[in-house]
Design a protein around this motif. Structure first.
Motif, PDB file in Angstrom:
ATOM      1  N   VAL A   5       0.866  -1.168   0.000  1.00  7.06           N
ATOM      2  CA  VAL A   5       0.000   0.000   0.000  1.00  7.06           C
ATOM      3  C   VAL A   5       0.909   1.227   0.000  1.00  7.06           C
ATOM      4  O   VAL A   5       1.855   1.306   0.762  1.00  7.06           O
ATOM      5  N   SER A   6       0.611   2.173  -0.858  1.00  8.34           N
ATOM      6  CA  SER A   6       1.468   3.341  -1.008  1.00  8.34           C
ATOM      7  C   SER A   6       0.909   4.549  -0.263  1.00  8.34           C
ATOM      8  O   SER A   6      -0.285   4.824  -0.344  1.00  8.34           O
ATOM      9  N   ASP A  37      -2.674  18.073  -2.221  1.00  4.87           N
ATOM     10  CA  ASP A  37      -3.625  17.195  -1.554  1.00  4.87           C
ATOM     11  C   ASP A  37      -3.020  15.855  -1.131  1.00  4.87           C
ATOM     12  O   ASP A  37      -3.748  14.967  -0.671  1.00  4.87           O
ATOM     13  N   GLU A  38      -1.707  15.693  -1.259  1.00 10.54           N
ATOM     14  CA  GLU A  38      -1.086  14.445  -0.815  1.00 10.54           C
ATOM     15  C   GLU A  38      -1.426  14.220   0.657  1.00 10.54           C
ATOM     16  O   GLU A  38      -1.277  15.137   1.483  1.00 10.54           O
ATOM     17  N   PRO A  39      -1.882  13.016   1.022  1.00  6.59           N
ATOM     18  CA  PRO A  39      -2.357  12.776   2.389  1.00  6.59           C
ATOM     19  C   PRO A  39      -1.300  12.939   3.482  1.00  6.59           C
ATOM     20  O   PRO A  39      -1.640  13.183   4.634  1.00  6.59           O
ATOM     21  N   VAL A  40      -0.022  12.841   3.144  1.00  9.90           N
ATOM     22  CA  VAL A  40       1.029  12.935   4.160  1.00  9.90           C
ATOM     23  C   VAL A  40       1.419  14.373   4.498  1.00  9.90           C
ATOM     24  O   VAL A  40       2.082  14.619   5.500  1.00  9.90           O
ATOM     25  N   PHE A  51       7.405  17.376   1.481  1.00 10.31           N
ATOM     26  CA  PHE A  51       7.117  15.999   1.116  1.00 10.31           C
ATOM     27  C   PHE A  51       8.141  15.101   1.813  1.00 10.31           C
ATOM     28  O   PHE A  51       9.346  15.292   1.646  1.00 10.31           O
ATOM     29  N   PRO A  52       7.697  14.153   2.628  1.00 11.21           N
ATOM     30  CA  PRO A  52       8.646  13.325   3.395  1.00 11.21           C
ATOM     31  C   PRO A  52       9.592  12.520   2.503  1.00 11.21           C
ATOM     32  O   PRO A  52       9.210  12.061   1.418  1.00 11.21           O
ATOM     33  N   GLY A  53      10.802  12.333   2.983  1.00 14.06           N
ATOM     34  CA  GLY A  53      11.807  11.566   2.242  1.00 14.06           C
ATOM     35  C   GLY A  53      11.346  10.161   1.912  1.00 14.06           C
ATOM     36  O   GLY A  53      11.621   9.650   0.817  1.00 14.06           O
ATOM     37  N   VAL A  54      10.648   9.516   2.834  1.00 11.29           N
ATOM     38  CA  VAL A  54      10.161   8.163   2.562  1.00 11.29           C
ATOM     39  C   VAL A  54       9.200   8.169   1.373  1.00 11.29           C
ATOM     40  O   VAL A  54       9.158   7.217   0.595  1.00 11.29           O
ATOM     41  N   CYS A  55       8.469   9.256   1.187  1.00 11.75           N
ATOM     42  CA  CYS A  55       7.555   9.366   0.047  1.00 11.75           C
ATOM     43  C   CYS A  55       8.327   9.622  -1.253  1.00 11.75           C
ATOM     44  O   CYS A  55       7.909   9.168  -2.321  1.00 11.75           O
ATOM     45  N   GLU A  58       9.370   6.300  -2.174  1.00 11.82           N
ATOM     46  CA  GLU A  58       8.205   5.592  -2.704  1.00 11.82           C
ATOM     47  C   GLU A  58       7.946   6.005  -4.147  1.00 11.82           C
ATOM     48  O   GLU A  58       7.552   5.171  -4.972  1.00 11.82           O
ATOM     49  N   CYS A  59       8.189   7.256  -4.491  1.00 16.24           N
ATOM     50  CA  CYS A  59       8.057   7.683  -5.886  1.00 16.24           C
ATOM     51  C   CYS A  59       9.068   6.953  -6.774  1.00 16.24           C
ATOM     52  O   CYS A  59       8.757   6.619  -7.924  1.00 16.24           O
ATOM     53  N   VAL A  60      10.254   6.682  -6.243  1.00 16.65           N
ATOM     54  CA  VAL A  60      11.240   5.888  -6.984  1.00 16.65           C
ATOM     55  C   VAL A  60      10.713   4.470  -7.178  1.00 16.65           C
ATOM     56  O   VAL A  60      10.766   3.924  -8.281  1.00 16.65           O
ATOM     57  N   ARG A  61      10.175   3.861  -6.122  1.00 12.02           N
ATOM     58  CA  ARG A  61       9.641   2.499  -6.233  1.00 12.02           C
ATOM     59  C   ARG A  61       8.502   2.454  -7.254  1.00 12.02           C
ATOM     60  O   ARG A  61       8.469   1.577  -8.122  1.00 12.02           O
TER      61      ARG A  61
END
Length: 134
Positions: A5-6, A37-40, A51-55, A58-61
Motif C-alpha cells: 500500500v502506497s 492534496d497528498e495525504p502525508v 514531502f517526506p523523504g520516505v515518500c 516511494e516515488c522511486v519504487r
C-alpha cells in the motif's frame, strides 16, 4: 499476503521508456507531481509542508514498477540499499525520476536520481526481486 500500500497518491508518468543508454545500461525516466492534496502533507511540518523523504523513495519504487527493465515480469522491492536526500520537495513540485537498471544475482538493481526544477532532491539505490509481488 497483501500487496504493498502506497502513502503516495500521485500518478507516475513514464516520459522515457526503458531502453539501452550509451553506456549499455537500461535507463528510463518518469515524472511525478506532488499535489497539495497528498495525504502525508498536513502533518509533515504544519504551516510549511515538505514531502517526506520516505515518500520521495516511494516515488522511486512506483517509477521502477511503472518503467521496469525489459524482461522483468513483475518487480517487488527487496531492499533500499542507500538514500541521500539533497534538497526538499514541496507541494506542487514535479519530480523527475531518472532510473538506471542493472541485473543482479536475484533480480535487479535500480539507481535513481530524483530532481525538481530547483535541484537534485535525492539519490537512491534499490534492489528488486522478480516474480509475483507478495
Amino acid at each position: 499476503m497483501s500487496r504493498p500500500v502506497s502513502p503516495v497518491g500521485a500518478a507516475v508518468q513514464v516520459v522515457r521508456p526503458p531502453a539501452l543508454d550509451a553506456g549499455g545500461r537500461t535507463a528510463a525516466a518518469t515524472t511525478v507531481t506532488v499535489g497539495a492534496d497528498e495525504p502525508v502533507l498536513p502533518g509533515h511540518y504544519p504551516g510549511f509542508p515538505i514531502f517526506p523523504g520516505v515518500c520521495v523513495i516511494e516515488c522511486v519504487r512506483l517509477s521502477a514498477v511503472a518503467a521496469p527493465p525489459p524482461g522483468a515480469e513483475s518487480l517487488a522491492l527487496a531492499e533500499v540499499e542507500s538514500t541521500r536526500f539533497l534538497s526538499p520537495v514541496f507541494p506542487g513540485d514535479e519530480l523527475t525520476v531518472e532510473l538506471t537498471w542493472s541485473a543482479a544475482a536475484e533480480g535487479w538493481k535500480c539507481t535513481a536520481k530524483v530532481a525538481t526544477v530547483r535541484a537534485v532532491a535525492a539519490q537512491a539505490r534499490l534492489r528488486f526481486t522478480t516474480g509475483k509481488e507478495s
